[in-house]
Design an enzyme around this catalytic site. Sequence first.
Site, PDB file in Angstrom:
ATOM      1  N   ARG A 194       0.850  -1.189   0.000  1.00  0.00           N
ATOM      2  CA  ARG A 194       0.000   0.000   0.000  1.00  0.00           C
ATOM      3  C   ARG A 194       0.887   1.241   0.000  1.00  0.00           C
ATOM      4  O   ARG A 194       1.713   1.398   0.901  1.00  0.00           O
ATOM      5  CB  ARG A 194      -0.906  -0.005   1.233  1.00  0.00           C
ATOM      6  CG  ARG A 194      -1.704   1.268   1.359  1.00  0.00           C
ATOM      7  CD  ARG A 194      -2.579   1.353   2.613  1.00  0.00           C
ATOM      8  NE  ARG A 194      -3.179   2.675   2.607  1.00  0.00           N
ATOM      9  CZ  ARG A 194      -3.229   3.487   3.648  1.00  0.00           C
ATOM     10  NH1 ARG A 194      -2.789   3.117   4.831  1.00  0.00           N
ATOM     11  NH2 ARG A 194      -3.753   4.690   3.531  1.00  0.00           N
ATOM     12  N   HIS A 249      -2.643  11.032   0.905  1.00  0.00           N
ATOM     13  CA  HIS A 249      -2.120  10.808   2.252  1.00  0.00           C
ATOM     14  C   HIS A 249      -1.488  12.125   2.735  1.00  0.00           C
ATOM     15  O   HIS A 249      -0.284  12.243   2.918  1.00  0.00           O
ATOM     16  CB  HIS A 249      -1.100   9.655   2.238  1.00  0.00           C
ATOM     17  CG  HIS A 249      -0.853   9.022   3.580  1.00  0.00           C
ATOM     18  ND1 HIS A 249      -1.037   7.682   3.829  1.00  0.00           N
ATOM     19  CD2 HIS A 249      -0.428   9.539   4.743  1.00  0.00           C
ATOM     20  CE1 HIS A 249      -0.716   7.407   5.091  1.00  0.00           C
ATOM     21  NE2 HIS A 249      -0.342   8.524   5.664  1.00  0.00           N
ATOM     22  N   GLU A 305      -7.069   8.729   6.545  1.00  0.00           N
ATOM     23  CA  GLU A 305      -7.355   9.369   7.830  1.00  0.00           C
ATOM     24  C   GLU A 305      -7.894  10.798   7.736  1.00  0.00           C
ATOM     25  O   GLU A 305      -7.200  11.761   8.118  1.00  0.00           O
ATOM     26  CB  GLU A 305      -6.111   9.325   8.725  1.00  0.00           C
ATOM     27  CG  GLU A 305      -5.677   7.906   9.045  1.00  0.00           C
ATOM     28  CD  GLU A 305      -4.547   7.824  10.063  1.00  0.00           C
ATOM     29  OE1 GLU A 305      -4.008   8.874  10.439  1.00  0.00           O
ATOM     30  OE2 GLU A 305      -4.213   6.706  10.491  1.00  0.00           O
ATOM     31  N   ASN A 358      -7.053   2.155   9.946  1.00  0.00           N
ATOM     32  CA  ASN A 358      -5.701   2.217  10.513  1.00  0.00           C
ATOM     33  C   ASN A 358      -5.802   2.094  12.029  1.00  0.00           C
ATOM     34  O   ASN A 358      -6.557   2.838  12.656  1.00  0.00           O
ATOM     35  CB  ASN A 358      -5.038   3.549  10.170  1.00  0.00           C
ATOM     36  CG  ASN A 358      -4.851   3.732   8.671  1.00  0.00           C
ATOM     37  OD1 ASN A 358      -5.017   2.806   7.890  1.00  0.00           O
ATOM     38  ND2 ASN A 358      -4.484   4.938   8.262  1.00  0.00           N
ATOM     39  N   TYR A 417      -3.685   1.536  15.798  1.00  0.00           N
ATOM     40  CA  TYR A 417      -2.434   1.443  16.563  1.00  0.00           C
ATOM     41  C   TYR A 417      -2.680   0.987  18.000  1.00  0.00           C
ATOM     42  O   TYR A 417      -1.945   0.196  18.542  1.00  0.00           O
ATOM     43  CB  TYR A 417      -1.689   2.788  16.512  1.00  0.00           C
ATOM     44  CG  TYR A 417      -1.143   3.011  15.114  1.00  0.00           C
ATOM     45  CD1 TYR A 417       0.106   2.536  14.761  1.00  0.00           C
ATOM     46  CD2 TYR A 417      -1.924   3.594  14.124  1.00  0.00           C
ATOM     47  CE1 TYR A 417       0.588   2.658  13.467  1.00  0.00           C
ATOM     48  CE2 TYR A 417      -1.457   3.725  12.832  1.00  0.00           C
ATOM     49  CZ  TYR A 417      -0.192   3.252  12.507  1.00  0.00           C
ATOM     50  OH  TYR A 417       0.280   3.355  11.226  1.00  0.00           O
ATOM     51  N   GLU A 454      -3.365  -0.016   8.180  1.00  0.00           N
ATOM     52  CA  GLU A 454      -2.117   0.293   8.893  1.00  0.00           C
ATOM     53  C   GLU A 454      -2.194  -0.316  10.277  1.00  0.00           C
ATOM     54  O   GLU A 454      -3.241  -0.250  10.920  1.00  0.00           O
ATOM     55  CB  GLU A 454      -1.918   1.810   9.093  1.00  0.00           C
ATOM     56  CG  GLU A 454      -1.530   2.568   7.861  1.00  0.00           C
ATOM     57  CD  GLU A 454      -1.369   4.072   8.115  1.00  0.00           C
ATOM     58  OE1 GLU A 454      -1.118   4.484   9.266  1.00  0.00           O
ATOM     59  OE2 GLU A 454      -1.500   4.825   7.139  1.00  0.00           O
TER      60      GLU A 454
HETATM   61  C1  GAL Z   1      -0.926   7.198  10.798  1.00  0.00           C
HETATM   62  C2  GAL Z   1      -0.504   7.751   9.469  1.00  0.00           C
HETATM   63  C3  GAL Z   1       0.826   7.267   8.981  1.00  0.00           C
HETATM   64  C4  GAL Z   1       1.838   7.076  10.088  1.00  0.00           C
HETATM   65  C5  GAL Z   1       1.241   6.409  11.302  1.00  0.00           C
HETATM   66  C6  GAL Z   1       2.158   6.292  12.502  1.00  0.00           C
HETATM   67  O1  GAL Z   1      -1.815   8.060  11.420  1.00  0.00           O
HETATM   68  O2  GAL Z   1      -1.458   7.448   8.478  1.00  0.00           O
HETATM   69  O3  GAL Z   1       1.268   8.130   7.971  1.00  0.00           O
HETATM   70  O4  GAL Z   1       2.505   8.220  10.357  1.00  0.00           O
HETATM   71  O5  GAL Z   1       0.092   7.083  11.725  1.00  0.00           O
HETATM   72  O6  GAL Z   1       2.151   7.428  13.274  1.00  0.00           O
END
Ligand code: GAL
Length: 451
Positions: free
Chosen positions: A74, A118, A163, A300, A302, A356
Amino acid sequence: MDFGKNFIWGAATAAYQIEGGAFEDGKGLNIFDTFCQIPNKIDNNDNGNIACDHYHRWKSDIALMKEIGLKAYRFSLSWARILPEGIGKINDKGIEFYNNIIDELLKNDIEPYITLYHWDLPLALDKLGGWRNPEIVRWFSEYAKVVAENFSDRVKYFMTINEPQVIMVNGYQQGVLAPGLNLTVPELLDAAHNLLKAHGAAVVTLRTYAKQSLSIGYAPCGQFNMPLNETPEDIEAARRSMFSFDDPYKSVGSLVWYNDPIIFGKYPENEFALCEKYMPEITDSDMTLISQPIDFLGHNVYWGHMVSSSDGMPEIVSDPGGFKNPPHKWPVTPDCLYWGTKFLYDRYKMPIYITENGKSCLDEISQDGKVHDTERIDYINGYLKGLKKSILEGSDVRGYFQWSLMDNFEWTYGYKDRFGLIYVDYNTQKRILKDSAYRYNEIIRTNGSDL
Ligand code: GAL
């Protein structure tokens, strides 16, 4: 049990974070080219002028993708590399650059997944108001036409926007990312509405000019929350916290503000009631445009909040525990991929891709010349276990993209924050596959059967 034979294992990057070549071959300026020049906006005053020099190293970088065993990659296109002024004249060198990447990926059996936007808006369009100007619907559509005409003969998978939440909150509300604005709630709601329309227009345009049948989605973010205890009350509270907000100030940072209009064709009812007095005029044809059918939902992820129920209302547990890695200090919460994908699938009933997921570490090269990123391996194993459980219980998740293929320019944090499966030495541009890249290779080869 594994992830199913068609599961897509990939890794992700974004143009401004890896390409460099910021002033080469006719590329136009974008908002990060200038934002990074403002002192103290970015750690160490870093910028993406050279970044990972992927602009010149794309071929050997694709060889590394092959070595990791990726099935898909991607990446985003730099709008200003293709259309230096955002609209109008096309830069042939920009088209050639992406053609080379696409051809090389396909030669290596790696499926390209392209993100149109992006965050790196052409500066010329920012000067005209960027997402605040309703004309952006036309600009983005013109760009989508160029993309479809040039790349859709070989590329099947497209994401319109990465995002929207961060574009609006970090760029337009808090001003910590380009273009660095501090807008009011009505101004934000107006810009977000333009963004939604631009997304819809791009979907229509991509399909109209496509040279094959496309699969189109987008890649939002927003918390993937988890119940503190597995009681029906906490589970419902976690679900509710993911799809609602209680203050107009939080609207443009939420998931439902974008997902609901795109998928259901209307803003979420209770939240709309909160925001109505600040909203721009909205027509039925706006909502029809915004809700053009898409094929998949990206997300995405985390980390997520731990949520408990307090009299039926969600209450965020202040410290979910877990290791908090510098410099982001994001907690590691593997179960969020399990709960989040379940909640998402329950609500939208659409195929999902995790577009992501990854972890930044302060990686270093060891005496043996390798990078032993055990924390990242632990993170990947834990998160993927959660994802697998969700899939086995029926969530339609089609693929997973590690963020990131390689260390890169991490926006506000510059280069000190390393998210890659591949270590990049920024002095020499030498690449080293980290231990996590080998572990990911094993996961891909075995289709996650040992998770
Ligand atoms: C996301 C973003 C990415 C990368 C990632 C880690 O929000 O799409 O570009 O930076 O966070 O912080």
